[in-house]
Design an enzyme around this catalytic site. Structure first.
Site, PDB file in Angstrom:
ATOM      1  N   GLY A  67       0.791  -1.233   0.000  1.00  0.00           N
ATOM      2  CA  GLY A  67       0.000   0.000   0.000  1.00  0.00           C
ATOM      3  C   GLY A  67       0.818   1.275   0.000  1.00  0.00           C
ATOM      4  CD  GLN A  68       4.999  -0.181   0.904  1.00  0.00           C
ATOM      5  OE1 GLN A  68       4.234  -0.729   0.145  1.00  0.00           O
ATOM      6  NE2 GLN A  68       5.938  -0.837   1.558  1.00  0.00           N
ATOM      7  CD  GLN A  69       1.799   8.614  -2.199  1.00  0.00           C
ATOM      8  OE1 GLN A  69       1.905   8.857  -1.011  1.00  0.00           O
ATOM      9  NE2 GLN A  69       0.747   8.943  -2.912  1.00  0.00           N
TER      10      GLN A  69
END
Ligand code: G3D
Ligand code: MG
Length: 194
Positions: A67-69
């Site tokens: 879910g990181q950028q």
């Protein structure tokens, strides 16, 4: 005849896409679903994938996508074959609630995910100040964005497992229904083009 046969045949495994901001609890949830254990999770680089049988005739394949950028830019590539979306929210992280809501809206606007059933997991209910399912439903505008599909918002805690069996049961029902309706519409399309 063809439709009747479809109804009784074993359904194909459905791909369930797990999305949500980093640290929402996706990997913890996946381990808990699969092994009923809490594992030490590391930030997911890329994705984890696991198959879970949720009935005699149905298997769900979970895709836990980081879910990181940077990873959010590739979420759309996973949408094409999704038979269900499990959107995980850290209900206690009010600071990033708006960011999570924006990503949720963006995903639901994608054409590929039209009519795909959605379960929002209002995770981390054990933490003080966690927003309840009603509040998450309201803040995420779920009724508006999911008006064309089956949806449900389930409060849960990935650490204790509370709420997870309910979520899995509803997800299985929705995914089965979706997969059958897709098969039926494919058959109609084939008949039309014959
Ligand atoms: P992600 O895969 O969505 O990025 P993780 O998130 O599963 O890696 O979880 C991030 C952190 O949140 C982990 O803690 C994990 O133990 C914690 N967590 C997940 N679900 C819950 C929950 O329901 N309640 C609480 N209290 N914590 C939860 P660490 O400390 O390892 O970062
Ligand atoms: Mg992870």
């Amino acid at each position: 005849m063809g439709l009747q046969n479809t109804k009784h045949s074993k359904a194909k495994p459905a791909n369930i896409l797990m999305l949500g901001l980093d640290s929402a609890g996706k990997s913890t949830l996946l381990y808990k679903f699969k092994y009923n254990e809490v594992f030490l999770t590391m930030p997911t680089i890329g994705f984890n994938v696991d198959m879970i049988e949720t009935g005699k005739d149905f298997t769900l394949t979970f895709w836990d996508v980081g879910g990181q950028q940077k990873m959010r830019q590739v979420w759309c590539h996973f949408l094409e074959n999704a038979g269900g979306l499990l959107y995980v929210v850290d209900s206690s992280d009010k600071r990033r609630l708006e960011e999570s809501k924006k990503e949720f809206e963006l995903v639901l606007k994608n054409e590929f995910i039209k009519r795909v059933p959605v379960i929002v997991l209002a995770n981390k209910q054990d933490l003080p100040g966690a927003l309840n399912a009603e509040e998450i439903t309201r803040r995420f505008n779920v009724m508006k964005y999911c008006s064309d599909r089956n949806w449900y918002v389930q409060p849960c805690c990935a650490i204790t497992g509370e709420g997870l069996s309910e979520a899995l049961e509803i997800l299985t029902t929705f995914a089965k229904h979706y997969s059958r309706s897709k098969e039926t519409s494919t058959i109609f399309k084939e008949i039309e083009t014959q």
